[in-house]
Each structure stands twice: as structure tokens, then as C-alpha cells.
Design an enzyme around this catalytic site. Structure first.
Site, PDB file in Angstrom:
ATOM      1  N   CYS A   1      39.644  47.310  39.133  1.00 62.35           N
ATOM      2  CA  CYS A   1      40.013  46.518  40.305  1.00 62.35           C
ATOM      3  C   CYS A   1      41.526  46.497  40.493  1.00 62.35           C
ATOM      4  O   CYS A   1      42.023  45.984  41.487  1.00 62.35           O
ATOM      5  CB  CYS A   1      39.423  45.116  40.251  1.00 62.35           C
TER       6      CYS A   1
ATOM      7  N   CYS B   1      43.549  37.375  43.270  1.00 58.83           N
ATOM      8  CA  CYS B   1      44.609  37.374  42.259  1.00 58.83           C
ATOM      9  C   CYS B   1      44.796  35.977  41.685  1.00 58.83           C
ATOM     10  O   CYS B   1      45.022  35.805  40.487  1.00 58.83           O
ATOM     11  CB  CYS B   1      45.935  37.837  42.859  1.00 58.83           C
TER      12      CYS B   1
END
Ligand SMILES: Cc1ncc(COP(=O)(O)O)c(C=O)c1O
Ligand SMILES: Cc1ncc(COP(=O)(O)O)c(C=O)c1O
Lengths: 407, 144, 407, 144
Positions: free
Chosen positions: B33, B102
Site C-alpha cells: 500500500c 495515513c
């Protein structure tokens, strides 16, 4: 930001001053609708014809084989969908590759969902299609092969002439997306047996919002955009006269310079590749070393991530890209880098630098120097690099690609 | 694209680095990712005395980990457990929609480091789950 | 030709100087690809967003409901085909009218050939759709109603609010081609229950090659042009930044002037209509007298043919049109004029004069005077007029329309 | 769009008008296709002494009828029969593709007038067919 070093010419280019000057009168002065009967508008019709002639000549086609569209994406969509729908009775099989631009891939995906069979050919580690794979993939039901001329991310140039030959021998229509190749490398649609070819203006110092599709005479291509009788009934919509004029002018300027400029760019390109390899450890060039667009550099930097790299370059005034511009914003690493077999780890850390008319040696030296600092800084921040230093993991570039790096 | 705060934490990350003899270390994310975060903790008397991070990832990944370390520094374990991704985002004046994951990763990195600390010191922290492999990629907005 | 009187604003308009000035920097200076990550390109992303906001606000929509496309034609194609393909499971019936623009009609024709059922509603002698006809046409399988806001040839404005209401009541999606209406008459997509709406820039003093489609939130619209992630994944292709900026500016300038300018145009329009009726015998206004675009005049001149009339006007410096510009070059009389029941004889002899920002009373007086001479001259040449004078035939305008003419 | 010759014949048509006591009159075309041409002939000793036209139609229709009258004036009936649409087009330096049918109409108008002359004067002109309703509209170039 004071300094600006633009190194994203494959994403888009500025329109040249000569192009802007040529277009300008068509906005406010010669604004007539070319379909109109009066003299005032006939001038615009002629202006369009002139651009069409220039573009046709540039690819050794006839003027009636060139159709203006809104850009490379529309050209790709039209070519693929138009052929698929019109030749359905002949078959439903389309062959493409895993490294096409999204305009091609997503159109093929769409057709696949709608009853077509699509073969996405693998490419080798340099991004090249294997001709034997292509031969093996063609079958009774194959109606279209669509393989790009040169890749927008890694610059690899496909063996278009061989592909064209095989398509011809097998009676299969051949479309190529030449958006990145047009006016960068010489193209002859006849010699290369190309039946349809996509071109885009904003990649060659022309305006945005205009492109062209070459359609060989005799190919029945269903309209994608139905409407008025423009483009000989094949593409409706009031012609974008200024953009068409600008596109023609861009080709007219670029073509005579092609040989010399591509030589200059190749030299700069190779100089920069060398410089980065010299100065930065654990790097790998992506794409073919020589069968490569003169303006394309694509390098993976191990242990770091591309977006951070881009932002830091940006802060130094350098405009570059990671993967293709179209896919930025997406979180997946580029489908092209994955297709050439790059592991995710290093695919994420890749940088595309594409050079152009204004690029100088000094700019590239500045960028190489900046990369030294930035890459070191990002590696310092990287837990992956920490693991490598602590010998918990190996360098993929060292082990898999045998590319030595010096710290 | 990013707020000034994000850019500030990206260019001048706080508490970046590693730590010798950390009491707890947590690494989350994966190369697939494109984001890997590692958090180091030094805990004394139930208080986070020191905190460092290393991050492989985009600008938002760096900024959220930097901000996360700031937010937990000096806090009790209890309090640190309540530093959510929302708190990180707010402290950064927001993140683009595509980068929200994030902040989730940053939250998880803290928790993973706390988990490691608990394991190593053989204590139980109430409400703390063992770290698991998750994928925070958002679905595309709409599918046409 | 020294004098130029442009009276073909419905075919296309000049870009305003303010629009050109706004666009200009985006060709050579702010040329970045808005999908790129660096600051330099982010500026362009903001510029696009600004235009989107302006257009959304102009029609009382949300910014996320506005998608940029290459023009009105693409907007029409996308809306109709996109809905047709996505709602196929619900039904295959589409309702439109006989007076739509070719971008709509030909797209519907295309779908009809491909398994859809299309109802082409009749219009009355003024070009208006009958609301009861619409109600009667809606059935279980109806998925889309596409009816234009205002007609490009005869200027008739449809009862959009009523149409929208009926569509909503029946759970049918409603698309309207507002290319000729946008910024000429006030539009509120919510008040009018419009689900999709086509707009085009070059009809409103913006640049060519750009348009927009409004898509109400919640409407699933399949992409027509597949490619990169632009326009929130719904329309691929590098954004035409200068054109988008110009389009936004054109709307920004036009909107505050709307009320006043449309009043001015209506006055001029009606003055010209009156003038022609006073000065030239055997003429008939086409389209509704009051439910009519402020800038549109469409008049049939009996016994003569339109192209000759246009050429003679052209020689006097007057740019006008006969039928729509898109269909000129075709030999059939306009489908719109036939749909309102005009016999071929007088449909062929029709003139469209569309006025705009630069139009003055004096210009129109000059044109009316020119028409006197030209029409007389062409009638003198006409065997049909000869037959009428010799009492071998009757005047259609006199007998069928009871419009008296004085010789 | 049109050649200079076409424009010249459109703006200054030769032999435009009608004729009293014409020896032959032919009218071809119809309102549906948008072009109607009428040719008047005066024939003396087998020679076309005078010729006039009236035309309802486009620029090309006017120009081709004007040119056709020029081409047959002073010719024998025999010769006039051989004034083809090609001859008319060539004399006009060509026509746009979509307008070729106008030149065919002009050819037919002459022949219709000659037919009328023959009927009225009870003579037979070799090779001359009675006029028929035809539609010269070209097919669209290709159908996609
Ligand atoms: C009503 C209407 N719809 C659609 C169009 C097509 O717009 P564009 O020329 O921008 O493709 C036009 C103009 O040509 C129009 O008048
Ligand atoms: C190879 C390739 N094909 C197609 C396109 C799409 O072209 P455009 O942006 O003109 O739609 C691009 C550029 O984005 C490209 O690089």
C-alpha cells in the site's frame, strides 16, 4: 518558488509562442462556425483543412484519414469502441497489453464487462511486447490489436512495424496509441501497417483539448460522438478551430526539428541517467535502455516512496512525476511498473523525468544534485532503509537486478 | 493539496529517528500500500517519556506520524490510547480524502508500539488490541 | 467585404476579450497538468475548480455535479448514452422530440438501432411539446426523457418546469439540452427538476471545444470517455485548462448581465421581426412568438430558397444561417421546420438571424433593407413565384397561415 | 465553397427571365429537394436562337442553369442534347460534391424544354427521352 525546472513534458507541454500566436486570432476575430456558408466562416474551414493536411503529411496519411477529436483519450476510446462495435459480427476478441495508458486499458475493461474477450499481453522486464505472444494470442475471433507506440511512463518503444505486419497478415485491425511518439519519432502509417492511430496536441507543444485519430480508408469506424455533419459525419460538435489551428502549427514546427531535437534530448537523457546512477546508490532505470523515447527517464529509488520525493523536488522548484500524472491521486503503484515486474517496494519509489525543448544540461545537473540530498534524507527517515542497514532485509535492486549501489 | 501544517510536519518532521533500547516498537503498513510506519516509545512510570518515528510513505504519512509522536509525547499510556486518527488529522488542519488512511496508520502505529511495550513488560493495557494487518484504502467514491 | 454584420450568434460566438485575456496565461505560462502533484500544477487545479464553482452557481447546482466535456455535443451524447446503458435493467424506452439538435436525435437514433425504443414526440406549429403527449408516452419501461430547453433553429422555449415535474412524478430521469438557453434565460436545475443538463461554452462568448454536463447527485452515469481519473473518474483526458478557465469567465461575465441583456435583445428581436414583416411580403415567423429565445429570429420567405438568400446576404456583409449551421451542407430542409409542419416549399426558404452582444438597431435596419432587395431579386428569378403571379398556384403563407403579404 | 465562375453566374446570371411565346418550356426538380429549374427555348431552323431560365434553388442551381443556357445558345438541337452536366460543371470550374445534382438538374431542364418543343411541334428528336421525376441526391458518403 523562484526557480522552476519543468521536467514533466510527458504529462503536458506549454504551447509554443508560435502556436499561441497562430491560434489567437481565431478566438475573437475569426470565430465563425466552419459549417456556416458565409465567406467569414469559410476561412475557418480552410484553416482546419490546412491543419489536417499538415498532420496527415506528418504521418504519411491522406487528409481524409485524419479526424479531429478532443484529445488522446477520446481518440483511444473512439478507435477501440468504434471497431469493437462495428466488427462485432466478425468476432469479439481484442488484444492489448498490460502497459497501455488508462484511456486504452479502461476502454478495454469496459468492453470486457460488456461481452468482449480481452487479452492483456504481458511485457518483458523492459516493457517490450513479445511478438510470439502476440502471434499466439491472435485467433479466429480477434478483431482488434491495440498496442501503444511508446509508453508514457517508462518510454519503451514497441516493435510497431513487426506488430503491424502480423496484424496485416492475420487480417486483424491494428490501432496504436501514438500520443507519446508522435513528432518525437518518425511515423509512417503505411510502412508500419497502422490502421488507426491516436495523437494528442498538448504533448507536442500544442494546445490542450485537441487531438486526432488517424483512420485508414476502408476501415468502418462507428461514431462515438453523434451529432452534426462535422468531420465528414464521423464526429459531431462544432469544430474547436483555434485548437485545431494550434495543433497543426505545433506539428508544423516540430516536424522539421524532429531528428535534431531528438538527438539532443537523447544525449541529455542518457547524461542524466548516468549522473543519477553515479551519484545515488540503489537506483534502477525502468524501461528499455535504447528502445526508448528520447525524452523519458524513469528511475526507481529503493527504500523511499515517490510522492515524498516529488514534494521535496517540488520544494526545490523541480516539476517531475511518479508513475503517470493521470494515476497520481490513486494509491496503487503504477500498473506499468508492476507489469514490468517491479516489486511494490521499489515501484512505489519511482520518479519519471521527461525532458523537452527548454531542458538544459545545467538543469539536469541541478536535479541530480538535489536528488542526492533528497534521497539521502528520505532514506534516513525510512524504516525500510533502517532494516536494510541493520541487515534484516536485502536490497531488492542489488539482489534481483544486480545493480550495485555505493553508499 | 496539503495544508500548511502538513507541509510543515513533512519538511520538518518532529521526533524523526530511531531509539536505542526502546521500551516498545511498533511497525505497521506494508510496501504494497506504499506506507510503512515505525514508532519507538520510551515509557517511564506509565508516561511516554520519549517517542520517535520512521516512515516510508507519502507526505501525509510522514506528517501524520510526526504529529502522532507530538501528540503522545508526555502523555500517559491511557491518554496515548485515545490519540485517534481524527485527533491527528485535526491537529494537521485536515487531510485530502485520499490520504485519510495515513492518519489511521499513525493511530495504529502508536497502538502497535504500546502493544509491544505491554508484551515486553508483561502488562495488560485495557482496551488495547493486538495489531493486525489492515488495509485502509478507501473505496473509490462511486463505481460507474 | 468591408462591412461585416454577424447575425449567427446561435451558431457560435466570438470569445469576449475578457475571456481571452483570462485564458491566455494558461497556454504558455500556467500550462501544468492539473493532475500533477507539484505546486505549479495545483494552481491549474484551482483554476478548474473556480470555473466549476461559477457554472454550478449559475444553475443552482453543487460543484460536484458539474463535469467538463469537450462541448455540447459530447454532453448530449454522454447524458443519453450513459443513462441508457446504465439503466438498461430498468427499461429501454427513451422519450425525446422531433425538434432536438442532431446531437440528441442522432444519439437516440443510434440507440434505437441498438435495441432501445425511442418515442419522438411531435410538436405543435410553434414548436412546443404537448404536455399531455408526454404524459401519455411515459410507460413502465421509460428510463429517460430528453427534451431541449430552447430550440437552436426556431428559438422556442419548452415548458421545462412542467416537463421536469412530470418526469419526477413518474420516476423518470430528465435530461435537457440547454446549450441555447444557458446564460440567456435563468435556469434553476432544482426548481425545474432537471437531472442532467448540457451546456456549451462557444455559444456564450466562451472558447470553442469546451462544455459541461450537469449530473444530479445520485444519478449513475456511465462514463462515455474512459481514461485517467479526471473529472472524478467520470471523464478521462487531460483537462483543457485554458478553455475551462475561459468558459468559467464567460459565465461569470454573462450572468449578471442576463436580465438586462436579454431585455435588450428581445426588443431588437421584435423590432426586426416587425420590420421584415412590414417590408417584405409573404413571410412567416417560425417558432413561438413569445416563448422564444431573446436572440432568435427565424423567418420563412416564400418562393425562394435559403442558400441563395444567405449567399446574397453574405455579399452584403451579413452572416446569417438557414436551418442550423450543423445541417448546412445537407440538402434536406431542416428537420425542425418540417416538424412544425412547414411545407417543403417554404421550409427551404427560411432564414435564421440570431443576435448578440454587438448587434445594433442600425445593423438590423440595414439587414431588413437588404432583404427587401434580395428577396425581390430572388423572386424575380423564381419559377415558383412566376407560377404564383400567373395564378397557377396559391401562396402557402396566405392560404395556410393566413398571413397577409403586400407586394 | 463555390468557384469564382459559379459565384459570377450566381450574382450575374445570364439569360435569366421568362419568354413570351416560347417554343419549348421545361420545368424540372421539386420543392422537396429544394431546386426547381425552368428553361425556355426559342428554336429557329433547328437552332436555339434564344434561351431563358428561372430557378428556385441554391447558388449552384442558379449558376448551373445560367451556364446551361449559355452553353446551348446558338447550338443546334443535336449539339444541345450533348450539353451534359459534366460540361456544365467544367464550364463552371467545378462544383462541391454535394452540389453535383444541380448540374444534372440543369441538363435535364434543357432536355425537358427540348422535349416540350418536340411535343409541341410534333417532331422526334433522336435520343431524347421524356422527362421523368428523378431525385439526384447523393447517398451519404459512407454509412457508419
Ligand atoms: C441546442 C444545441 N445542442 C447542442 C449543440 C452542440 O454543441 P457543440 O457545438 O458545443 O458541440 C448545439 C450547437 O451546435 C445546439 O445549438
Ligand atoms: C500514451 C498516452 N495515451 C493517451 C493519453 C491521453 O491523452 P489526452 O490527455 O490528450 O487525453 C496520454 C496522456 O495523458 C498518453 O500519454
Amino acid at each position: 518558488m523562484d526557480k522552476k525546472i519543468y521536467l514533466d513534458y510527458a504529462a503536458t507541454t506549454p504551447a509554443r509562442q508560435g502556436v499561441i500566436d497562430e491560434m489567437l486570432p481565431y478566438f475573437g476575430e475569426y470565430y465563425g462556425n466552419p459549417s456556416s456558408i458565409y465567406e467569414f466562416a469559410q476561412h475557418n474551414k480552410e484553416a482546419i483543412d490546412k491543419s489536417r493536411d499538415i498532420i496527415a503529411e506528418a504521418i504519411k496519411a491522406k487528409a481524409q484519414e485524419v479526424f479531429f477529436v478532443s484529445g488522446g483519450t477520446e481518440a483511444d476510446n473512439w478507435a477501440i469502441r468504434g471497431i469493437a462495435e462495428n466488427y462485432k459480427s466478425k468476432g469479439n476478441h481484442i488484444i492489448t497489453t498490460k502497459t497501455e495508458h488508462h484511456a486504452v486499458i479502461h476502454t478495454c475493461d469496459f468492453l470486457k464487462k460488456n461481452g468482449y474477450e480481452v487479452t492483456y499481453l504481458e511485457v518483458d522486464a523492459d516493457g517490450l511486447v513479445n511478438i510470439d505472444d502476440l502471434k499466439a494470442a491472435i485467433k479466429e475471433t480477434t478483431i482488434l490489436v491495440t498496442i501503444m507506440y511508446a509508453n508514457n511512463e517508462i518510454g519503451t518503444i514497441q516493435p510497431i512495424k513487426e506488430i503491424g505486419k502480423i496484424c496485416k497478415e492475420n487480417g486483424v485491425i491494428f490501432h496504436t496509441d501514438a500520443v507519446q511518439a508522435f513528432t518525437h519519432i518518425p511515423i509512417d502509417v503505411n510502412e508500419m501497417n497502422i490502421d488507426l492511430m491516436s495523437m494528442s496536441s498538448h504533448k507536442i507543444y500544442g494546445p490542450k483539448g485537441i487531438g486526432a485519430l488517424y483512420v485508414r480508408k476502408g476501415i468502418r469506424l462507428r461514431a462515438l460522438i453523434h451529432g452534426g455533419a462535422q468531420e465528414r459525419n464521423r464526429r459531431g460538435g462544432t469544430e474547436n478551430v483555434p485548437a485545431i489551428v494550434g495543433f497543426g502549427k505545433a506539428v508544423e514546427i516540430a516536424l522539421p526539428e524532429l531528428t535534431e531535437e531528438s538527438k539532443r534530448l537523447e544525449k541529455l537523457r542518457d547524461y542524466f541517467i548516468e549522473l543519477v546512477h553515479e551519484k545515488v546508490p540503489y537506483v534502477k532505470l525502468n524501461g528499455h535502455k535504447t528502445k526508448r523515447l528520447p525524452n523519458n527517464v524513469n528511475i526507481s529509488f529503493e527504500f523511499i516512496e515517490g510522492e515524498s520525493l516529488l514534494i521535496m523536488l517540488d520544494m526545490k522548484g523541480v516539476c517531475a512525476s511518479s508513475g503517470s500524472a493521470c494515476t497520481s491521486g490513486s494509491l496503487d503503484p503504477s500498473h506499468v511498473l508492476l507489469a514490468i515486474g517491479l516489486p511494490h517496494e521499489i515501484a512505489h519509489g519511482s520518479l519519471r523525468v521527461t525532458i523537452g525543448i527548454s531542458t538544459t544540461k545545467e538543469e539536469l545537473e541541478y536535479v541530480a544534485d538535489s536528488l542526492v540530498t533528497i534521497v539521502a534524507r528520505l532514506r534516513e527517515m525510512s524504516p525500510v532503509y533502517e532494516d536494510y542497514i541493520n541487515k534484516e532485509i536485502e536490497s531488492i535492486i542489488e539482489t534481483k537486478y544486480n545493480l550495485e549501489g555505493v553508499i | 493539496m496539503y495544508t500548511k501544517k502538513v507541509m510543515d510536519h513533512f519538511t520538518n518532521p518532529r521526533n524523526m529517528g530511531d531509539m536505542d533500547n526502546a521500551d516498545g516498537v511498533g511497525t505497521v503498513g506494508n510496501a504494497k500500500c506504499g506506507d510503512i510506519m515505525r514508532i519507538y516509545l520510551k515509557v517511564e512510570n506509565g508516561i511516554i517519556e520519549d517517542c520517535k518515528f520512521k516512515t516510508f510513505g507519502c507526505g501525509a504519512a510522514v506528517a501524520t506520524s510526526s504529529m502522532a509522536t507530538e501528540l503522545v509525547l508526555g502523555k500517559t499510556i491511557e491518554e496515548a490510547l485515545h490519540v485517534t486518527n481524527k485527533a491527528v488529522m485535526e491537529a494537521l488542519d485536515g487531510l485530502p480524502k485520499a490520504k485519510v488512511h495515513c492518519s489511521l496508520l499513525a493511530e495504529e502505529a502508536i497502538q502497535a508500539a504500546l502493544w509491544d511495550y505491554a508484551q515486553k513488560h508483561d502488562i495488560t493495557i485495557e482496551g488495547l488490541e493486538p495489531p493486525k494487518e489492515t488495509d485502509h484504502h478507501e473505496e473509490e467514491e462511486e463505481d460507474f
